[in-house]
Motif scaffolding. Sequence first.
Motif, PDB file in Angstrom:
ATOM      1  N   VAL A  37       0.838  -1.204   0.000  1.00 58.22           N
ATOM      2  CA  VAL A  37       0.000   0.000   0.000  1.00 58.22           C
ATOM      3  C   VAL A  37       0.873   1.254   0.000  1.00 58.22           C
ATOM      4  N   GLU A  38       1.946   1.238   0.789  1.00 58.60           N
ATOM      5  CA  GLU A  38       2.835   2.393   0.846  1.00 58.60           C
ATOM      6  C   GLU A  38       3.549   2.599  -0.492  1.00 58.60           C
ATOM      7  N   LEU A  39       3.949   1.528  -1.160  1.00 65.62           N
ATOM      8  CA  LEU A  39       4.583   1.667  -2.466  1.00 65.62           C
ATOM      9  C   LEU A  39       3.619   2.273  -3.480  1.00 65.62           C
ATOM     10  N   LEU A  40       2.360   1.887  -3.418  1.00 64.39           N
ATOM     11  CA  LEU A  40       1.367   2.459  -4.326  1.00 64.39           C
ATOM     12  C   LEU A  40       1.203   3.954  -4.069  1.00 64.39           C
ATOM     13  N   ARG A  41       1.277   4.352  -2.800  1.00 65.38           N
ATOM     14  CA  ARG A  41       1.173   5.775  -2.476  1.00 65.38           C
ATOM     15  C   ARG A  41       2.355   6.548  -3.060  1.00 65.38           C
ATOM     16  N   ILE A  42       3.564   5.993  -2.909  1.00 70.29           N
ATOM     17  CA  ILE A  42       4.754   6.661  -3.426  1.00 70.29           C
ATOM     18  C   ILE A  42       4.698   6.744  -4.948  1.00 70.29           C
ATOM     19  N   ALA A  43       4.265   5.659  -5.592  1.00 72.33           N
ATOM     20  CA  ALA A  43       4.163   5.642  -7.051  1.00 72.33           C
ATOM     21  C   ALA A  43       3.190   6.704  -7.543  1.00 72.33           C
ATOM     22  N   SER A  44       2.044   6.799  -6.884  1.00 69.43           N
ATOM     23  CA  SER A  44       1.041   7.779  -7.279  1.00 69.43           C
ATOM     24  C   SER A  44       1.562   9.205  -7.091  1.00 69.43           C
ATOM     25  N   ALA A  45       2.252   9.444  -5.980  1.00 70.36           N
ATOM     26  CA  ALA A  45       2.765  10.784  -5.702  1.00 70.36           C
ATOM     27  C   ALA A  45       3.795  11.211  -6.733  1.00 70.36           C
ATOM     28  N   ASN A  46       4.512  10.243  -7.312  1.00 75.47           N
ATOM     29  CA  ASN A  46       5.570  10.573  -8.273  1.00 75.47           C
ATOM     30  C   ASN A  46       5.166  10.264  -9.711  1.00 75.47           C
ATOM     31  N   ARG A  47       3.886   9.893  -9.913  1.00 78.03           N
ATOM     32  CA  ARG A  47       3.322   9.654 -11.238  1.00 78.03           C
ATOM     33  C   ARG A  47       4.111   8.619 -12.037  1.00 78.03           C
ATOM     34  N   VAL A  48       4.425   7.527 -11.365  1.00 82.56           N
ATOM     35  CA  VAL A  48       5.108   6.416 -12.032  1.00 82.56           C
ATOM     36  C   VAL A  48       4.329   5.135 -11.764  1.00 82.56           C
ATOM     37  N   GLU A  49       4.647   4.093 -12.505  1.00 83.34           N
ATOM     38  CA  GLU A  49       3.933   2.823 -12.405  1.00 83.34           C
ATOM     39  C   GLU A  49       4.819   1.753 -11.776  1.00 83.34           C
ATOM     40  N   ILE A  50       4.159   0.822 -11.078  1.00 85.84           N
ATOM     41  CA  ILE A  50       4.831  -0.370 -10.585  1.00 85.84           C
ATOM     42  C   ILE A  50       4.033  -1.576 -11.066  1.00 85.84           C
ATOM     43  N   VAL A  51       4.706  -2.503 -11.718  1.00 87.70           N
ATOM     44  CA  VAL A  51       4.090  -3.707 -12.276  1.00 87.70           C
ATOM     45  C   VAL A  51       4.767  -4.921 -11.665  1.00 87.70           C
ATOM     46  N   VAL A  52       3.979  -5.952 -11.341  1.00 84.11           N
ATOM     47  CA  VAL A  52       4.508  -7.195 -10.776  1.00 84.11           C
ATOM     48  C   VAL A  52       4.500  -8.268 -11.862  1.00 84.11           C
ATOM     49  N   ASN A  53       5.549  -9.063 -11.924  1.00 83.61           N
ATOM     50  CA  ASN A  53       5.696 -10.028 -13.006  1.00 83.61           C
ATOM     51  C   ASN A  53       4.805 -11.260 -12.802  1.00 83.61           C
ATOM     52  N   ASN A  54       3.508 -11.085 -13.034  1.00 81.66           N
ATOM     53  CA  ASN A  54       2.567 -12.214 -13.050  1.00 81.66           C
ATOM     54  C   ASN A  54       2.527 -12.796 -14.463  1.00 81.66           C
ATOM     55  N   GLU A  55       3.646 -13.370 -14.883  1.00 85.83           N
ATOM     56  CA  GLU A  55       3.771 -13.790 -16.274  1.00 85.83           C
ATOM     57  C   GLU A  55       2.903 -14.991 -16.618  1.00 85.83           C
ATOM     58  N   PHE A  56       2.385 -15.733 -15.617  1.00 86.28           N
ATOM     59  CA  PHE A  56       1.563 -16.901 -15.926  1.00 86.28           C
ATOM     60  C   PHE A  56       0.299 -16.507 -16.703  1.00 86.28           C
ATOM     61  N   ARG A  57      -0.201 -15.293 -16.486  1.00 88.43           N
ATOM     62  CA  ARG A  57      -1.359 -14.815 -17.254  1.00 88.43           C
ATOM     63  C   ARG A  57      -1.043 -14.721 -18.749  1.00 88.43           C
ATOM     64  N   PHE A  58       0.240 -14.556 -19.074  1.00 88.41           N
ATOM     65  CA  PHE A  58       0.637 -14.305 -20.452  1.00 88.41           C
ATOM     66  C   PHE A  58       1.148 -15.554 -21.167  1.00 88.41           C
ATOM     67  N   MET A  59       1.060 -16.712 -20.520  1.00 91.72           N
ATOM     68  CA  MET A  59       1.373 -17.967 -21.196  1.00 91.72           C
ATOM     69  C   MET A  59       0.214 -18.336 -22.113  1.00 91.72           C
TER      70      MET A  59
ATOM     71  N   PRO B 230      -0.914  -0.048 -17.046  1.00 90.93           N
ATOM     72  CA  PRO B 230      -0.427  -1.324 -17.585  1.00 90.93           C
ATOM     73  C   PRO B 230      -1.099  -2.518 -16.924  1.00 90.93           C
ATOM     74  N   PRO B 231      -1.034  -3.688 -17.558  1.00 88.71           N
ATOM     75  CA  PRO B 231      -1.549  -4.902 -16.919  1.00 88.71           C
ATOM     76  C   PRO B 231      -0.662  -5.287 -15.735  1.00 88.71           C
ATOM     77  N   CYS B 232      -1.232  -6.055 -14.814  1.00 90.70           N
ATOM     78  CA  CYS B 232      -0.505  -6.547 -13.634  1.00 90.70           C
ATOM     79  C   CYS B 232       0.076  -5.398 -12.802  1.00 90.70           C
ATOM     80  N   HIS B 233      -0.620  -4.257 -12.809  1.00 85.45           N
ATOM     81  CA  HIS B 233      -0.148  -3.106 -12.033  1.00 85.45           C
ATOM     82  C   HIS B 233      -0.249  -3.398 -10.533  1.00 85.45           C
TER      83      HIS B 233
END
Length: 352
Positions: free
Chosen positions: A98-120, A316-319
């Motif tokens: 939750v804190e990382l999402l707050r920091i990302a939003s404050a700095n207008r950047v994205e964080i994506v997690v590698n849930n690559e199984f969705r993309f198989m 992006p997907p998997c945000h």
Amino acid sequence: MRIAIIGLGSAARRIHIPAYRRVEQLQVVGGCDQNPDLAKVEFPVFDSVDRMIRECHPDIVTIATPTATHFTIASQLLAKGIHVFCEKPFTSTVDQAVELLRIASANRVEIVVNNEFRFMTCHRNAKALIGSERFGDLLFVHMHQAFRASDETESGWRGEDVERTCKDFGTHVFDLCRYFFGEEPVRLRAYMPKPGDPTGPDLLNLIDLEFRGDRYARITLDRLTTGRHRYLDIRLDGTQGCIETELGGHLALTAGVHPASRRPFVDFDLSLGGRAFLYQGEGKVKIGADPLDLFANATARLMNEFVAALQRGTRPPCHGADNLRTLALMRAAYESAASGGDIDLSYLAALG
């Protein structure tokens, strides 16, 4: 776009570096590792994150380090206005995410997690058939892993973590359950028996997820087995058909007699990395297959969509906000196993 990689261990070498070579809009400009002299790669490697950022000027940084380090590293990167591509699990706790999402939003950047199984391919094609005339509505999902642990698989920081199987692999199956059902589960119950070693890692996970409409997912993650290795087998039961997916290479010529119809059959299949079949009774049709390097291939697909979303200015997907719910399920499974009770998941929809 310029990307750098922090942590040049097995995941970086087997998955991330090969994946990024396939993304035309991406250039790997540097890396960071505790042992830079041992990293045999084609780009500059530093022993300091600050120096890597200062000299390489990355737009995106991949975090492929132990989970316990994700929060500190990601906080630093996001605060500098750098997009983050993070290996799973996202963080150690929901509060950290939750804190990382707050920091990302404050700095207008994205964080994506590698849930690559969705993309198989096997999983994407299965998802595409849910709700179709051939498959119908999804009623039940069964996921099973039989993973033969060894000194090699349990070496390093992963093998030292008491939260082993659900933390390492549960994030993948929880994310796939959310992906296939297209909604959040409402209740979870988990058992993590530890026969012979009550203070050891959770090598056996037995987990039930309940979804709206009395629909269920049942997950078995078995790392106690001394039998054959089955990385991940999934069965999806629908109102009109059944889909079965498998991860792992497969070359087989099979002959036999169908028990119900008494009809003989001959079947040949070659699938290097993964495969999926749609069944209706004894009849089946292959709906997808993955290459031998399915993890790198799927990660490349996700990264392609990540870069495209950044260029369009869309989410992006998997945000991170989506993966926060997958992380919460993993934490809920450990809570359920410790308490012996069900976990009400009605709070999930409000997360993120």
